[in-house]
Design a protein around this motif. Sequence first.
Motif, mmCIF file in Angstrom:
data_model
loop_
_atom_site.group_PDB
_atom_site.id
_atom_site.type_symbol
_atom_site.label_atom_id
_atom_site.label_comp_id
_atom_site.label_asym_id
_atom_site.label_seq_id
_atom_site.Cartn_x
_atom_site.Cartn_y
_atom_site.Cartn_z
ATOM 1 N N LEU C 50 32.438 37.292 31.428
ATOM 2 C CA LEU C 50 31.658 36.297 32.526
ATOM 3 C C LEU C 50 31.075 37.285 33.505
ATOM 4 C CD1 LEU C 50 34.111 33.497 32.451
ATOM 5 C CD2 LEU C 50 31.742 33.401 31.603
ATOM 6 N N GLN C 83 28.271 30.527 29.498
ATOM 7 C CA GLN C 83 29.009 29.711 30.455
ATOM 8 C C GLN C 83 30.555 29.759 30.263
ATOM 9 O OE1 GLN C 83 27.846 28.055 33.331
ATOM 10 N NE2 GLN C 83 26.575 29.769 32.992
ATOM 11 N N ALA C 84 31.383 28.924 31.135
ATOM 12 C CA ALA C 84 32.813 29.111 31.205
ATOM 13 C C ALA C 84 33.326 27.600 31.410
ATOM 14 C CB ALA C 84 33.360 30.118 32.181
ATOM 15 N N VAL C 85 34.481 27.307 30.748
ATOM 16 C CA VAL C 85 35.514 26.443 31.214
ATOM 17 C C VAL C 85 36.867 26.852 31.644
ATOM 18 C CG1 VAL C 85 36.434 24.083 30.774
ATOM 19 C CG2 VAL C 85 33.998 24.603 29.875
ATOM 20 N N PHE C 86 37.344 26.703 32.769
ATOM 21 C CA PHE C 86 38.683 27.251 33.140
ATOM 22 C C PHE C 86 39.947 26.190 32.933
ATOM 23 C CE2 PHE C 86 36.811 30.711 35.977
ATOM 24 C CZ PHE C 86 36.403 31.181 34.859
#
Lengths: 285, 318, 306
Positions: C50, C83-86
């Motif tokens: 990322l 993109q990211a999801v934490f």
Amino acid sequence: MNFTPVMLRWLGSKHVPWAALTMGTGVVMVAAAPRLFAPYDPTRIDILHRLAPPLGWGGNAAHLLGTDQLGRDVLSRLIYGAQVSVAVGLAGALGAAAIGLLLGMSAGYFGGSCDAAVMRVAELILSIPVMLLALGVIGALGPSLGHLLLVLVLVSWARYARLVRAEVMRLRGRAFVELARVAGCGAIRIITVHILPNVLNPTLVLLALDIGRLIVLEASLSFLGVGVQPPAPSWGLMMASGREYLRTAWWLATMPGLAVLLTCLAANRMGDWMRDRLDPHRRTD
Amino acid sequence: MLQVRDLQVAFGRGPALVRVLNGVSLSLRSGELCGLVGESGSGKTVLALSILRLLPQDAAIRGSIRLGGEDLLTASAARLRALRGAVVSMILQDPMTALNPLLTVECQVGEPLTYHCGLRGHLRREQVVALLEKVRLPGARQLLHAYPHQLSGGTRQRVAAAAAIAGGARLLIADEPTTALDASTQADFVRLLHRLARETGMAVLFISHDLHLVLELVKRVVVLYAGHILEDGPAADALRSPKHPYTQALAACVPTLERRGERLPTVGGTPADPARLLPGCPFAPRCPEVAPACSMMPPLVEAETGHSVRCWLRLARR
Amino acid sequence: MIRLDQVSKRYAPAVVAAVRNVSLTVEAGEAYGLVGESGSGKTTIGRMLLALEVPSSGRVLFRGEEVSSLRGGRLREYRRHVQAVFQDPYEALSPRQRVEKIVGEPLSVHRLCGASARARRVAELLRSVGLPEEAAARFPHQFSGGQRQRIAIARALALEPDFLVLDEPVSALDVSIQSQVINLLRDLRSERRLGYLFISHNLAVVAYLCDRIGVMYAGCLVEEGWREDVLCQPQHPYTRELLDALPGSGRLLAVPGPTLAPPAAVGCPFRHRCPYMMEICCTMEPRIRPSGAGHRVACHLYEEAS
């Protein structure tokens, strides 16, 4: 003073702090246009009516809060003195907060040499006694309201910068700030949109406390003769000169003291209220 | 050993009253391993805290909690302090916050020994080493002077377990003890609990949101939802023949290796919020088999020997 | 599409590296699961991907371009793809913004559409993750954990990325909610041809979503292969330990369980916990090498065989 606890309860109520708001706006309005509110010229000397007590303690309606050792109307002097106090308290605290926010956020967000530079200066300022610093600067520049304000901002910004820096460093590692970077936000957007609203809370609280502190500081400096110059009225100067008459004419020091107390309380209460309004968790909609 | 009868716990008052537990009854025999399964908001932690009488002052508690014949709800503060740690003890979810960061392992594990058994100095140290060996910590003697931050999550939780059993508790309440741990550490901790229960003969109330994990350890499982017990029965039945639709859903929706690649069956909606409960069965808004009768609260009825369920459908089917 | 080439990450000179010589590739549209315990370096790999961390050595490549060398406009362009999801849905959303702002922010940052088009797009995104459009006007604290995670996913999808880094996206959720989110991630992937790097400590969750699985231990990739191979014919002793640790089989208490030992500094890091430890494991660290079709393992047991 049996009405102080009542006032405290008003100011402490959970909902809209009407008392504090009224008090705050009142002080600001009075300070903005003292001519409209003051019954007398604050510097008019009337030796014949000197040391008249306030209404209710043997005085009369001509001088609601009594007169001082030169027969000047205490109420009028309070009203004119509000000008200095408000200018000093509000402008000083706001200026310090603005500078502290700017420097603290840059230090906290960018870190490195920027952080080191800002923090060393802040520590330097915090390590010199406030009075000494103030006396030194005013001594060099000469006493005036502008210089007084400059001194107050100078000695106050470091506390904001340290607070803000710590908050920013904490926020910088939080997931939503990192995700903002992942979303493509630049540094300026992250600082203004994601970090600034979250550091405003503690800053506001400090600001509210600071207004009171600065009013007292102005009083101390005026008392030492490097702040506001007599015969111009200021709450601090009034307290200082009233000190000698505490036994015989208590109202001289008490009235401006009460004004400082109530203004500080109102400022604190409004700070709390603003914090609640700004925090979505506490807002019900 | 432990008998909880019709326990009701509520917070707040007036319109803001929130009923967290609504008539929970539960009993544990000596040496029994019992599982308590529930999602967030089910009241499982509140139940654990009320057994230890650690709820905040403003909580309204009704019903009865008896521990070894002693009524805990009327016990004095001094008596409660004597009971906690010595008779009933607890392990919490987060081993980092459960341990005092400024005390060494020896101090944390040894504190109940001093408080309840009056052990000091050399004797206490030997006992701490024995306890650390009991929770299978390698190199117990070297650990004595370690601080919590120097330990891994699994080791910390074992130290917390050693401290919990130090006073010789007869009942251990483990509130989500493995949620903060990794998969293999989690399995290992469950094995440890099993061994401790077998060796010391203490009863364990194992609280978790993971039905599958609970079933690995316990013989009996109680399913709690929105402060009501929905099912209470043998662990073996909970997977093979769960009676309540909620238990069925919980058993089905956990990902397992056997069903990899398939679409998971789900329970719609969100876990019940105790502050916003409608009358009737609390699970009705999410229940796939909801019927008109569910607008009334079904009673908890023994469907088979030792297996109770709270559901109109199961009652009708009998 | 994504390639890690001998990537290492060391946070401080004196500290053991968080990631050591990891090489792996993820093809377009593929779901790659990264499993390991906390501290195994799996999250650091996601963060390097990322561009939140810079590798100490080695290269992280996206479509042949080195991620850590991207700056300014090129970096912004890269953000549109990845993109990211934490993990923690309570941390991931700005507490002071309404949902419409949170979900629409990537769109406004990249100046992709005007205000009215953005509102329509936000409503569309919220629908696609199973939330009502009215959610747009509310604040994050008015939602439950599962709903917040849906909001976080909607935001990650706003730029129509090709690839999502999912770091423990369901670990903080209730079991009944976990399955909803896992299904949502499955559906989104088939609808949008998304590639995933799915990071988790739970092998069962990874098995539900991923085509290939990599197992990490102490900063090293110790085993990698197709899902069926890793789950049915695990090679590395650590993978077997992970499989034994899964609840639901009813065999948990039957397995003896590992000893609690920190990773070894010299030789194979896993050797203190390994039931098959040999002499060579104490002195030489095994390198990861092919051990079957699309299967790689770092263990001396399999070097001897080959």
